[in-house]
Every structure is written in C-alpha cells, then in structure tokens.
Motif scaffolding. Structure first.
Motif, PDB file in Angstrom:
ATOM      1  N   SER A  52      -4.562 -15.494  -5.850  1.00 57.86           N
ATOM      2  CA  SER A  52      -3.196 -15.906  -5.526  1.00 57.86           C
ATOM      3  C   SER A  52      -3.040 -16.142  -4.033  1.00 57.86           C
ATOM      4  CB  SER A  52      -2.185 -14.843  -5.981  1.00 57.86           C
ATOM      5  OG  SER A  52      -2.139 -14.773  -7.381  1.00 57.86           O
ATOM      6  N   GLN A  53      -3.580 -15.236  -3.223  1.00 58.52           N
ATOM      7  CA  GLN A  53      -3.477 -15.391  -1.761  1.00 58.52           C
ATOM      8  C   GLN A  53      -4.196 -16.646  -1.293  1.00 58.52           C
ATOM      9  OE1 GLN A  53      -1.669 -13.750   0.601  1.00 58.52           O
ATOM     10  NE2 GLN A  53      -0.723 -12.861  -1.215  1.00 58.52           N
ATOM     11  N   ALA A  54      -5.356 -16.916  -1.854  1.00 62.03           N
ATOM     12  CA  ALA A  54      -6.092 -18.126  -1.470  1.00 62.03           C
ATOM     13  C   ALA A  54      -5.287 -19.372  -1.839  1.00 62.03           C
ATOM     14  CB  ALA A  54      -7.455 -18.153  -2.155  1.00 62.03           C
ATOM     15  N   MET A  55      -4.677 -19.362  -3.013  1.00 59.14           N
ATOM     16  CA  MET A  55      -3.871 -20.489  -3.456  1.00 59.14           C
ATOM     17  C   MET A  55      -2.666 -20.684  -2.539  1.00 59.14           C
ATOM     18  SD  MET A  55      -2.458 -21.207  -7.303  1.00 59.14           S
ATOM     19  CE  MET A  55      -3.850 -20.322  -7.948  1.00 59.14           C
ATOM     20  N   ILE A  56      -2.042 -19.581  -2.145  1.00 60.35           N
ATOM     21  CA  ILE A  56      -0.885 -19.653  -1.245  1.00 60.35           C
ATOM     22  C   ILE A  56      -1.299 -20.231   0.101  1.00 60.35           C
ATOM     23  CG2 ILE A  56       0.736 -18.231   0.081  1.00 60.35           C
ATOM     24  CD1 ILE A  56       0.868 -16.401  -2.486  1.00 60.35           C
ATOM     25  N   HIS A  57      -2.424 -19.795   0.635  1.00 57.01           N
ATOM     26  CA  HIS A  57      -2.887 -20.308   1.927  1.00 57.01           C
ATOM     27  C   HIS A  57      -3.236 -21.793   1.846  1.00 57.01           C
ATOM     28  CE1 HIS A  57      -2.576 -16.541   3.921  1.00 57.01           C
ATOM     29  NE2 HIS A  57      -3.488 -15.950   3.177  1.00 57.01           N
ATOM     30  N   MET A  58      -3.849 -22.216   0.752  1.00 58.74           N
ATOM     31  CA  MET A  58      -4.162 -23.639   0.594  1.00 58.74           C
ATOM     32  C   MET A  58      -2.877 -24.463   0.494  1.00 58.74           C
ATOM     33  SD  MET A  58      -7.573 -23.872  -1.775  1.00 58.74           S
ATOM     34  CE  MET A  58      -7.016 -22.781  -3.092  1.00 58.74           C
ATOM     35  N   LEU A  64       7.475 -22.577   1.637  1.00 56.06           N
ATOM     36  CA  LEU A  64       6.931 -22.151   0.348  1.00 56.06           C
ATOM     37  C   LEU A  64       7.767 -21.008  -0.234  1.00 56.06           C
ATOM     38  CD1 LEU A  64       4.554 -22.963  -1.440  1.00 56.06           C
ATOM     39  CD2 LEU A  64       3.215 -21.183  -0.332  1.00 56.06           C
ATOM     40  N   ALA A  65       8.104 -20.053   0.603  1.00 55.55           N
ATOM     41  CA  ALA A  65       8.913 -18.911   0.158  1.00 55.55           C
ATOM     42  C   ALA A  65      10.321 -19.360  -0.240  1.00 55.55           C
ATOM     43  CB  ALA A  65       8.980 -17.855   1.256  1.00 55.55           C
ATOM     44  N   ASP A  66      10.910 -20.264   0.548  1.00 55.52           N
ATOM     45  CA  ASP A  66      12.252 -20.761   0.225  1.00 55.52           C
ATOM     46  C   ASP A  66      12.262 -21.514  -1.102  1.00 55.52           C
ATOM     47  OD1 ASP A  66      13.168 -19.675   2.572  1.00 55.52           O
ATOM     48  OD2 ASP A  66      13.394 -21.593   3.615  1.00 55.52           O
ATOM     49  N   THR A  67      11.229 -22.307  -1.337  1.00 58.75           N
ATOM     50  CA  THR A  67      11.131 -23.049  -2.599  1.00 58.75           C
ATOM     51  C   THR A  67      11.019 -22.074  -3.771  1.00 58.75           C
ATOM     52  OG1 THR A  67      10.042 -24.876  -1.449  1.00 58.75           O
ATOM     53  CG2 THR A  67       9.842 -24.819  -3.843  1.00 58.75           C
ATOM     54  N   ARG A  76      12.042 -18.990  -3.863  1.00 54.99           N
ATOM     55  CA  ARG A  76      13.318 -18.280  -4.015  1.00 54.99           C
ATOM     56  C   ARG A  76      14.341 -19.166  -4.728  1.00 54.99           C
ATOM     57  NH1 ARG A  76      14.224 -17.589   1.012  1.00 54.99           N
ATOM     58  NH2 ARG A  76      12.649 -15.985   1.202  1.00 54.99           N
ATOM     59  N   ALA A  77      14.412 -20.432  -4.340  1.00 52.83           N
ATOM     60  CA  ALA A  77      15.384 -21.348  -4.946  1.00 52.83           C
ATOM     61  C   ALA A  77      15.083 -21.579  -6.425  1.00 52.83           C
ATOM     62  CB  ALA A  77      15.379 -22.679  -4.194  1.00 52.83           C
ATOM     63  N   LEU A  78      13.807 -21.558  -6.775  1.00 57.94           N
ATOM     64  CA  LEU A  78      13.410 -21.770  -8.171  1.00 57.94           C
ATOM     65  C   LEU A  78      13.327 -20.476  -8.965  1.00 57.94           C
ATOM     66  CD1 LEU A  78      10.593 -24.383  -7.535  1.00 57.94           C
ATOM     67  CD2 LEU A  78      12.839 -24.824  -8.554  1.00 57.94           C
ATOM     68  N   ASN A  79      13.555 -19.361  -8.280  1.00 61.47           N
ATOM     69  CA  ASN A  79      13.433 -18.044  -8.900  1.00 61.47           C
ATOM     70  C   ASN A  79      12.044 -17.881  -9.518  1.00 61.47           C
ATOM     71  OD1 ASN A  79      14.345 -15.479  -9.526  1.00 61.47           O
ATOM     72  ND2 ASN A  79      15.114 -16.100 -11.526  1.00 61.47           N
ATOM     73  N   ALA A  80      11.032 -18.209  -8.714  1.00 62.78           N
ATOM     74  CA  ALA A  80       9.637 -18.157  -9.176  1.00 62.78           C
ATOM     75  C   ALA A  80       8.807 -17.387  -8.156  1.00 62.78           C
ATOM     76  CB  ALA A  80       9.089 -19.574  -9.327  1.00 62.78           C
ATOM     77  N   HIS A  81       7.643 -16.968  -8.575  1.00 60.53           N
ATOM     78  CA  HIS A  81       6.718 -16.308  -7.661  1.00 60.53           C
ATOM     79  C   HIS A  81       6.122 -17.344  -6.720  1.00 60.53           C
ATOM     80  CE1 HIS A  81       6.627 -12.354  -9.592  1.00 60.53           C
ATOM     81  NE2 HIS A  81       6.707 -13.012 -10.744  1.00 60.53           N
ATOM     82  N   VAL A  82       5.824 -16.931  -5.497  1.00 65.85           N
ATOM     83  CA  VAL A  82       5.275 -17.843  -4.497  1.00 65.85           C
ATOM     84  C   VAL A  82       3.949 -18.436  -4.983  1.00 65.85           C
ATOM     85  CG1 VAL A  82       4.392 -18.017  -2.133  1.00 65.85           C
ATOM     86  CG2 VAL A  82       6.459 -16.710  -2.578  1.00 65.85           C
ATOM     87  N   VAL A 114       3.045 -19.168  -7.925  1.00 66.43           N
ATOM     88  CA  VAL A 114       3.307 -20.201  -8.936  1.00 66.43           C
ATOM     89  C   VAL A 114       3.719 -21.504  -8.247  1.00 66.43           C
ATOM     90  CG1 VAL A 114       4.820 -20.858 -10.865  1.00 66.43           C
ATOM     91  CG2 VAL A 114       3.906 -18.529 -10.724  1.00 66.43           C
ATOM     92  N   VAL A 115       4.587 -21.393  -7.250  1.00 65.23           N
ATOM     93  CA  VAL A 115       4.999 -22.576  -6.486  1.00 65.23           C
ATOM     94  C   VAL A 115       3.794 -23.151  -5.747  1.00 65.23           C
ATOM     95  CG1 VAL A 115       6.470 -23.414  -4.614  1.00 65.23           C
ATOM     96  CG2 VAL A 115       7.390 -21.814  -6.300  1.00 65.23           C
TER      97      VAL A 115
END
Length: 116
Positions: free
Chosen positions: A38-44, A64-67, A69-75, A77-78
């Motif tokens: 998950s962390q690798a995906m977030i960094h990419m 990324l975090a704002d998106t 939060r707005a979608l009510n999803a985990h970072v 996943v976004v």
C-alpha cells in the motif's frame, strides 16, 4: 509420584502453541506485506500527481489525501485508481471528477521554458 500423563498434555499444548505462533507470524508477515504494498502504491501515485499537477511533493501528498477524504475512501484505494488512470485504465467517474477538482486546486503554473 509423577505421572507421564501431565507431561504428555504439556507436550500437546506446546505443539498447539507452536502452531498458533506460526499462524500469528504468518498473519503478521502478510499484514506487513499489505502495508508495504500500500505504501509503495501511495508513493507511486504521489509521483504521478507530481507530474500530472505539476505540483510539489507535499501538495501531491495532500491532494491524494483530500481526494480520499472527499470520496470517503482509503488513500491506498485512491492511489490505485490514480495509477490505473495514468496507465490508461478506466476509473470510476466519481474518482476521476474528484481527482480533477482536487488537482485543479493544487496545480502550480510551471514555465514552459526550462532553460533558465
């Protein structure tokens, strides 16, 4: 007098404890693997946003975090949706629309001439 029976039960408990310990270790490794993935995906995805933005690293992280939060999803996943998007795969309209809205807010004007 000592009976061999209690000792045999102790051995059975030890074997069971070893199996439980092994199972817990496997679960811990599996969890760690998921977190690292998950962390690798977030960094990419942050890297993709830096290029798409263009924007500084801190803003990409916030976008990324704002998106999410707005979608009510985990970072993560976004982040996966962002990576799919940059690879040309379809993403849900809600993700695309929210990402566009957030990126518009964070975009920085970057001069076209990078020579000087």
């Amino acid at each position: 007098m000592h009976s061999s029976r209690p000792q045999a039960r102790f051995v059975k408990l030890s074997a069971a404890a070893d199996r439980v310990s092994t199972t817990l270790e496997q679960a811990e490794r599996s969890g760690l693997r998921r977190v690292l993935t998950s962390q690798a995906m977030i960094h990419m995805a942050e890297g993709a946003l830096i290029v798409l933005g263009p924007m500084p690293t801190e803003d990409a992280r916030r976008a990324l975090a704002d998106t999410a939060r707005a979608l009510n999803a985990h970072v993560h996943v976004v982040a996966e949706h962002v990576l799919n998007l940059v690879q040309g795969a379809a993403v849900p309209d809600s993700v695309f629309d929210e990402l566009h809205r957030v990126l518009t807010r964070y975009r920085r004007d970057v001069p076209n001439d990078r020579s000087g």
